[in-house]
Scaffold this motif. Sequence first.
Motif, PDB file in Angstrom:
ATOM      1  N   TYR A 185       0.845  -1.196   0.000  1.00 20.13           N
ATOM      2  CA  TYR A 185       0.000   0.000   0.000  1.00 20.13           C
ATOM      3  C   TYR A 185       0.879   1.244   0.000  1.00 20.13           C
ATOM      4  O   TYR A 185       1.848   1.310   0.755  1.00 20.13           O
ATOM      5  CB  TYR A 185      -0.848   0.074   1.271  1.00 20.13           C
ATOM      6  CG  TYR A 185      -2.000  -0.867   1.372  1.00 20.13           C
ATOM      7  CD1 TYR A 185      -3.165  -0.669   0.652  1.00 20.13           C
ATOM      8  CD2 TYR A 185      -1.944  -1.948   2.249  1.00 20.13           C
ATOM      9  CE1 TYR A 185      -4.239  -1.525   0.785  1.00 20.13           C
ATOM     10  CE2 TYR A 185      -3.022  -2.810   2.389  1.00 20.13           C
ATOM     11  CZ  TYR A 185      -4.173  -2.589   1.651  1.00 20.13           C
ATOM     12  OH  TYR A 185      -5.231  -3.427   1.791  1.00 20.13           O
ATOM     13  N   ALA A 186       0.522   2.245  -0.780  1.00 23.79           N
ATOM     14  CA  ALA A 186       1.280   3.500  -0.808  1.00 23.79           C
ATOM     15  C   ALA A 186       1.117   4.288   0.481  1.00 23.79           C
ATOM     16  O   ALA A 186       2.023   4.983   0.914  1.00 23.79           O
ATOM     17  CB  ALA A 186       0.855   4.347  -2.002  1.00 23.79           C
ATOM     18  N   ASP A 187      -0.036   4.192   1.104  1.00 22.96           N
ATOM     19  CA  ASP A 187      -0.297   5.006   2.301  1.00 22.96           C
ATOM     20  C   ASP A 187      -0.248   4.176   3.584  1.00 22.96           C
ATOM     21  O   ASP A 187      -0.842   4.550   4.589  1.00 22.96           O
ATOM     22  CB  ASP A 187      -1.651   5.695   2.165  1.00 22.96           C
ATOM     23  CG  ASP A 187      -2.796   4.718   2.024  1.00 22.96           C
ATOM     24  OD1 ASP A 187      -2.554   3.515   1.822  1.00 22.96           O
ATOM     25  OD2 ASP A 187      -3.953   5.163   2.107  1.00 22.96           O
ATOM     26  N   GLU A 205      10.264   2.416  -0.373  1.00 23.89           N
ATOM     27  CA  GLU A 205      10.614   3.839  -0.436  1.00 23.89           C
ATOM     28  C   GLU A 205       9.923   4.524  -1.618  1.00 23.89           C
ATOM     29  O   GLU A 205       9.379   5.619  -1.472  1.00 23.89           O
ATOM     30  CB  GLU A 205      12.136   4.008  -0.528  1.00 23.89           C
ATOM     31  CG  GLU A 205      12.877   3.563   0.702  1.00 23.89           C
ATOM     32  CD  GLU A 205      12.467   4.305   1.967  1.00 23.89           C
ATOM     33  OE1 GLU A 205      12.216   5.528   1.904  1.00 23.89           O
ATOM     34  OE2 GLU A 205      12.392   3.660   3.025  1.00 23.89           O
ATOM     35  N   CYS A 249       7.232   3.552  -3.151  1.00 24.06           N
ATOM     36  CA  CYS A 249       5.800   3.520  -2.875  1.00 24.06           C
ATOM     37  C   CYS A 249       5.402   4.665  -1.935  1.00 24.06           C
ATOM     38  O   CYS A 249       4.401   5.336  -2.144  1.00 24.06           O
ATOM     39  CB  CYS A 249       5.460   2.160  -2.262  1.00 24.06           C
ATOM     40  SG  CYS A 249       3.722   1.803  -2.109  1.00 24.06           S
ATOM     41  N   HIS A 250       6.194   4.900  -0.919  1.00 24.55           N
ATOM     42  CA  HIS A 250       5.872   5.937   0.056  1.00 24.55           C
ATOM     43  C   HIS A 250       6.289   7.324  -0.396  1.00 24.55           C
ATOM     44  O   HIS A 250       6.019   8.301   0.304  1.00 24.55           O
ATOM     45  CB  HIS A 250       6.441   5.552   1.425  1.00 24.55           C
ATOM     46  CG  HIS A 250       5.601   4.490   2.036  1.00 24.55           C
ATOM     47  ND1 HIS A 250       4.552   4.774   2.872  1.00 24.55           N
ATOM     48  CD2 HIS A 250       5.588   3.163   1.865  1.00 24.55           C
ATOM     49  CE1 HIS A 250       3.954   3.645   3.205  1.00 24.55           C
ATOM     50  NE2 HIS A 250       4.561   2.649   2.592  1.00 24.55           N
ATOM     51  N   ALA A 251       6.909   7.413  -1.547  1.00 27.00           N
ATOM     52  CA  ALA A 251       7.181   8.705  -2.169  1.00 27.00           C
ATOM     53  C   ALA A 251       6.033   9.073  -3.113  1.00 27.00           C
ATOM     54  O   ALA A 251       6.098  10.063  -3.828  1.00 27.00           O
ATOM     55  CB  ALA A 251       8.497   8.657  -2.922  1.00 27.00           C
ATOM     56  N   GLY A 252       4.983   8.237  -3.127  1.00 25.21           N
ATOM     57  CA  GLY A 252       3.802   8.531  -3.926  1.00 25.21           C
ATOM     58  C   GLY A 252       3.777   7.887  -5.301  1.00 25.21           C
ATOM     59  O   GLY A 252       2.895   8.182  -6.096  1.00 25.21           O
ATOM     60  N   GLU A 253       4.735   7.026  -5.577  1.00 22.71           N
ATOM     61  CA  GLU A 253       4.777   6.360  -6.875  1.00 22.71           C
ATOM     62  C   GLU A 253       4.360   4.897  -6.741  1.00 22.71           C
ATOM     63  O   GLU A 253       4.263   4.374  -5.636  1.00 22.71           O
ATOM     64  CB  GLU A 253       6.185   6.454  -7.458  1.00 22.71           C
ATOM     65  CG  GLU A 253       6.638   7.878  -7.692  1.00 22.71           C
ATOM     66  CD  GLU A 253       8.041   7.961  -8.232  1.00 22.71           C
ATOM     67  OE1 GLU A 253       8.457   7.022  -8.934  1.00 22.71           O
ATOM     68  OE2 GLU A 253       8.724   8.944  -7.938  1.00 22.71           O
ATOM     69  N   GLN A 254       4.138   4.261  -7.862  1.00 22.24           N
ATOM     70  CA  GLN A 254       3.808   2.838  -7.855  1.00 22.24           C
ATOM     71  C   GLN A 254       5.003   2.047  -7.354  1.00 22.24           C
ATOM     72  O   GLN A 254       6.134   2.332  -7.746  1.00 22.24           O
ATOM     73  CB  GLN A 254       3.460   2.365  -9.267  1.00 22.24           C
ATOM     74  CG  GLN A 254       2.130   2.871  -9.777  1.00 22.24           C
ATOM     75  CD  GLN A 254       0.993   2.136  -9.116  1.00 22.24           C
ATOM     76  OE1 GLN A 254       0.489   2.507  -8.067  1.00 22.24           O
ATOM     77  NE2 GLN A 254       0.565   1.068  -9.735  1.00 22.24           N
TER      78      GLN A 254
END
Length: 85
Positions: free
Chosen positions: A15-17, A70, A72-77
Amino acid sequence: MPIVSMFYGIIVRMYADDHNPPHMHVEYQGAKAVYSLEGDVLSGELPRKQHRLVAAWAAIHEDELKASWEVCHAGEQPMRIDPLR
């Protein structure tokens, strides 16, 4: 939730968030578990054989899993990671 990898009927997602600590969500035929990026079970349960496969895959791809978390949590896939073969 984006799929990071799929192998032998096992689906690995991030999950990204999602919250810390870094982890992945793993599913196999309705069984679900949350694993650390090092391959340790944080919650849930998979059948023993599939657990061993996930743990082995995570050990092989630990650096890629951390990089994917990292990204993913920067807002990318999250990055796709090669399946276990």
